[in-house]
Enzyme design. Structure first.
Site, PDB file in Angstrom:
ATOM      1  N   THR A  26      15.153 -10.366  26.384  1.00 35.29           N
ATOM      2  CA  THR A  26      16.062  -9.235  26.354  1.00 35.29           C
ATOM      3  C   THR A  26      16.070  -8.621  24.961  1.00 35.29           C
ATOM      4  O   THR A  26      16.207  -9.331  23.966  1.00 35.29           O
ATOM      5  CB  THR A  26      17.482  -9.691  26.740  1.00 35.29           C
ATOM      6  OG1 THR A  26      17.474 -10.098  28.110  1.00 35.29           O
ATOM      7  CG2 THR A  26      18.495  -8.583  26.558  1.00 35.29           C
ATOM      8  N   GLN A  99      10.260  -9.035  35.394  1.00 38.28           N
ATOM      9  CA  GLN A  99      11.207 -10.099  35.717  1.00 38.28           C
ATOM     10  C   GLN A  99      12.463  -9.473  36.318  1.00 38.28           C
ATOM     11  O   GLN A  99      12.998  -8.492  35.793  1.00 38.28           O
ATOM     12  CB  GLN A  99      11.587 -10.924  34.486  1.00 38.28           C
ATOM     13  CG  GLN A  99      12.383 -12.156  34.888  1.00 38.28           C
ATOM     14  CD  GLN A  99      12.910 -12.949  33.708  1.00 38.28           C
ATOM     15  OE1 GLN A  99      13.815 -12.501  33.018  1.00 38.28           O
ATOM     16  NE2 GLN A  99      12.354 -14.136  33.483  1.00 38.28           N
ATOM     17  N   HIS A 181      13.779 -14.553  38.396  1.00 33.66           N
ATOM     18  CA  HIS A 181      14.425 -15.368  37.365  1.00 33.66           C
ATOM     19  C   HIS A 181      15.375 -16.377  38.025  1.00 33.66           C
ATOM     20  O   HIS A 181      16.510 -16.053  38.369  1.00 33.66           O
ATOM     21  CB  HIS A 181      15.192 -14.457  36.411  1.00 33.66           C
ATOM     22  CG  HIS A 181      15.586 -15.107  35.119  1.00 33.66           C
ATOM     23  ND1 HIS A 181      15.536 -16.462  34.917  1.00 33.66           N
ATOM     24  CD2 HIS A 181      16.046 -14.576  33.953  1.00 33.66           C
ATOM     25  CE1 HIS A 181      15.944 -16.746  33.684  1.00 33.66           C
ATOM     26  NE2 HIS A 181      16.262 -15.614  33.086  1.00 33.66           N
ATOM     27  N   ASN A 184      18.082 -20.752  33.681  1.00 34.05           N
ATOM     28  CA  ASN A 184      19.010 -20.449  32.579  1.00 34.05           C
ATOM     29  C   ASN A 184      20.440 -20.132  32.993  1.00 34.05           C
ATOM     30  O   ASN A 184      21.141 -19.389  32.312  1.00 34.05           O
ATOM     31  CB  ASN A 184      18.461 -19.304  31.721  1.00 34.05           C
ATOM     32  CG  ASN A 184      17.136 -19.645  31.075  1.00 34.05           C
ATOM     33  OD1 ASN A 184      16.694 -20.787  31.131  1.00 34.05           O
ATOM     34  ND2 ASN A 184      16.496 -18.667  30.477  1.00 34.05           N
ATOM     35  N   TYR A 186      21.651 -18.454  35.603  1.00 35.84           N
ATOM     36  CA  TYR A 186      21.944 -17.220  36.317  1.00 35.84           C
ATOM     37  C   TYR A 186      22.044 -17.516  37.818  1.00 35.84           C
ATOM     38  O   TYR A 186      22.049 -18.669  38.229  1.00 35.84           O
ATOM     39  CB  TYR A 186      20.918 -16.151  35.948  1.00 35.84           C
ATOM     40  CG  TYR A 186      20.937 -15.867  34.465  1.00 35.84           C
ATOM     41  CD1 TYR A 186      22.093 -15.363  33.858  1.00 35.84           C
ATOM     42  CD2 TYR A 186      19.847 -16.156  33.642  1.00 35.84           C
ATOM     43  CE1 TYR A 186      22.150 -15.145  32.487  1.00 35.84           C
ATOM     44  CE2 TYR A 186      19.900 -15.936  32.268  1.00 35.84           C
ATOM     45  CZ  TYR A 186      21.056 -15.436  31.698  1.00 35.84           C
ATOM     46  OH  TYR A 186      21.121 -15.234  30.342  1.00 35.84           O
ATOM     47  N   ARG A 234      10.582 -18.310  37.882  1.00 37.99           N
ATOM     48  CA  ARG A 234      10.911 -19.023  36.649  1.00 37.99           C
ATOM     49  C   ARG A 234      12.050 -20.003  36.900  1.00 37.99           C
ATOM     50  O   ARG A 234      13.075 -19.650  37.485  1.00 37.99           O
ATOM     51  CB  ARG A 234      11.308 -18.034  35.550  1.00 37.99           C
ATOM     52  CG  ARG A 234      11.304 -18.665  34.153  1.00 37.99           C
ATOM     53  CD  ARG A 234      11.668 -17.657  33.081  1.00 37.99           C
ATOM     54  NE  ARG A 234      10.964 -17.938  31.834  1.00 37.99           N
ATOM     55  CZ  ARG A 234      11.504 -17.808  30.630  1.00 37.99           C
ATOM     56  NH1 ARG A 234      12.757 -17.421  30.486  1.00 37.99           N
ATOM     57  NH2 ARG A 234      10.793 -18.062  29.545  1.00 37.99           N
ATOM     58  N   ASN A 242      24.213 -21.688  29.470  1.00 41.03           N
ATOM     59  CA  ASN A 242      25.219 -20.907  30.191  1.00 41.03           C
ATOM     60  C   ASN A 242      26.178 -21.787  30.988  1.00 41.03           C
ATOM     61  O   ASN A 242      26.567 -21.468  32.117  1.00 41.03           O
ATOM     62  CB  ASN A 242      24.561 -19.866  31.095  1.00 41.03           C
ATOM     63  CG  ASN A 242      24.076 -18.650  30.329  1.00 41.03           C
ATOM     64  OD1 ASN A 242      24.640 -18.290  29.306  1.00 41.03           O
ATOM     65  ND2 ASN A 242      23.014 -18.014  30.815  1.00 41.03           N
ATOM     66  N   GLY A 334       7.524 -16.752  23.182  1.00 38.95           N
ATOM     67  CA  GLY A 334       8.645 -15.839  23.140  1.00 38.95           C
ATOM     68  C   GLY A 334       8.800 -15.183  21.794  1.00 38.95           C
ATOM     69  O   GLY A 334       8.171 -14.165  21.499  1.00 38.95           O
ATOM     70  N   ARG A 335       9.623 -15.760  20.923  1.00 36.61           N
ATOM     71  CA  ARG A 335       9.943 -15.141  19.636  1.00 36.61           C
ATOM     72  C   ARG A 335       8.732 -14.761  18.792  1.00 36.61           C
ATOM     73  O   ARG A 335       8.771 -13.742  18.097  1.00 36.61           O
ATOM     74  CB  ARG A 335      10.888 -16.048  18.852  1.00 36.61           C
ATOM     75  CG  ARG A 335      12.276 -16.122  19.473  1.00 36.61           C
ATOM     76  CD  ARG A 335      13.182 -17.071  18.718  1.00 36.61           C
ATOM     77  NE  ARG A 335      14.476 -17.205  19.383  1.00 36.61           N
ATOM     78  CZ  ARG A 335      15.398 -18.091  19.035  1.00 36.61           C
ATOM     79  NH1 ARG A 335      15.163 -18.923  18.032  1.00 36.61           N
ATOM     80  NH2 ARG A 335      16.541 -18.143  19.697  1.00 36.61           N
TER      81      ARG A 335
END
Length: 386
Positions: A26, A99, A181, A184, A186, A234, A242, A334-335
């Protein structure tokens, strides 16, 4: 053994030029109406040397929004905005999956239609987790997730149709495929968790078939709309992000889902985890973060498609070492992709990696910290043997 820079074909359908995946992240750069824009097209186009780009998560409906300024895939303007992105990636010979998510209880009334409560598998709140929303003064920032209301059975069935339309929209926007997704904390993760999901209808309870029914119905819708080779899922085994409760049935659920996705011909399974390190680390803390080789081998046996591993990779060497286990097929970064649009080339040639300023991850200052990172000059670098 697979090599990080050799091609891969997903589901016998989608060719990838290497085994490097840009993980979904995001970045809160949308225009008004949660519409993707030319700046986002530039951002993804710059990173098209990845074998596969998986976009930031897109909302399937206004009710699925848990973070301000994230994109949607439910209006015509949003589809047109995403077409800017896919066209730019394809002009740069890239491959891109969208995604798609619903955040469930990880939302706040200020983001929901008419200020209603977030939608949850139950009414249990994510007591210790925040979302990016408007506070009492209307200022954007991190606020505690709101108390959800439990989805009715008929609303879940309707939500499957909402996802189905999102898959149609993704196809029309030019995406090569979609990633659902399910990780995580969700909505899909909330349904699959045996501790959190205390429903008594056909979407909950002790039976793994019921807790995973919602995910499988959505996967079936995706396969109908796009074909099995263009669908990925995923998951985050044992994740507690979370405010997700530790699930004693996590391994059982993972293996069941892997087998069911394999039956449906799903192209890939994207696992978010870290591999158990050597030594005596059998503590509750480590079991919540890691998956061991034995369980991963069982997943490999149950699921015939490709497996993507996303777990804090930062170098060519540790990515190749993961492939060398023979248990996974692609490595997601990722990062490192934030400050290194040419990450695949940097990894291949041994060029140094840049670091991004964390304060720019979610800034609204246009290209700053987003599209203003240079590629590495080839002429000034010593080439590393391939």
């Amino acid at each position: 053994m697979a090599h990080l820079f050799e091609p891969q074909v997903l589901g016998g359908t989608v060719p990838l030029k290497n085994r490097i995946v840009m993980a979904p992240m995001t970045r809160t750069r949308t225009s008004e109406g949660d519409v993707p824009n030319e700046l986002m097209a530039t951002y993804y186009g710059q990173r098209a040397s990845a074998g596969l780009i998986v976009t930031e998560a897109a909302d399937v409906a206004p009710s699925s929004k848990g973070y301000a300024l994230t994109p949607g895939i439910y209006t015509q303007a949003q589809r047109q905005g995403w077409r800017l992105v896919t066209d730019e990636v394809h002009r740069n010979n890239g491959t891109i999956f969208l995604q798609i998510w619903h955040v469930g209880r990880m939302a706040h009334p200020s983001l929901m239609p008419n200020g209603e409560a977030p939608w949850g598998v139950t009414e249990e709140r994510a007591e210790n987790s925040d979302v990016f929303a408007h506070d009492a003064d209307g200022k954007l920032g991190y606020v505690r997730a709101g108390r959800p209301r439990s989805l009715r059975t008929d609303e879940i069935s309707a939500l499957v149709e909402t996802f189905s339309q999102a898959f149609v929209n993704a196809r029309e926007a030019g995406f090569d495929g979609v990633e659902i997704h399910g990780a995580n904390g969700y909505l899909f993760d909330q349904f699959m968790n045996s501790v959190l999901n205390t429903r008594t209808d056909r979407y909950g309870g002790a039976r793994v078939e019921d807790r995973t029914r919602f995910l499988m119905e959505v996967v079936d819708a995706a396969v109908r709309q796009l074909g099995p080779g263009r669908v990925g899922v995923r998951l985050a085994p044992f994740g507690t992000f979370n405010s997700m409760p530790a699930d004693p049935l996590a391994a059982e659920t993972l293996l069941y889902v892997s087998e069911q996705l394999g039956r449906r011909g799903v192209a890939y399974l994207h696992l978010v985890y870290e591999l158990m390190p050597a030594g005596n680390m059998e503590t509750a803390e480590f079991k919540a973060r890691y998956i061991d080789h034995t369980l991963l081998a069982k997943v490999r046996a149950a699921f015939p498609g490709a497996i993507i591993w996303c777990g804090g990779f930062k170098s060519r060497d540790n990515a190749q070492a993961a492939l060398d286990t023979g248990l996974v097929d692609l490595i997601a970064f990722g990062r490192p992709y934030i400050a290194n649009p040419d990450l695949a080339e940097r990894l291949k040639h041994g060029w140094p990696l840049a670091e991004a300023d964390r304060s720019t991850y979610y800034t609204r200052r246009g290209e700053v910290g987003y599209t203003d990172f240079p590629t590495y000059p080839i002429e000034s670098s010593a080439r590393r043997p391939d």
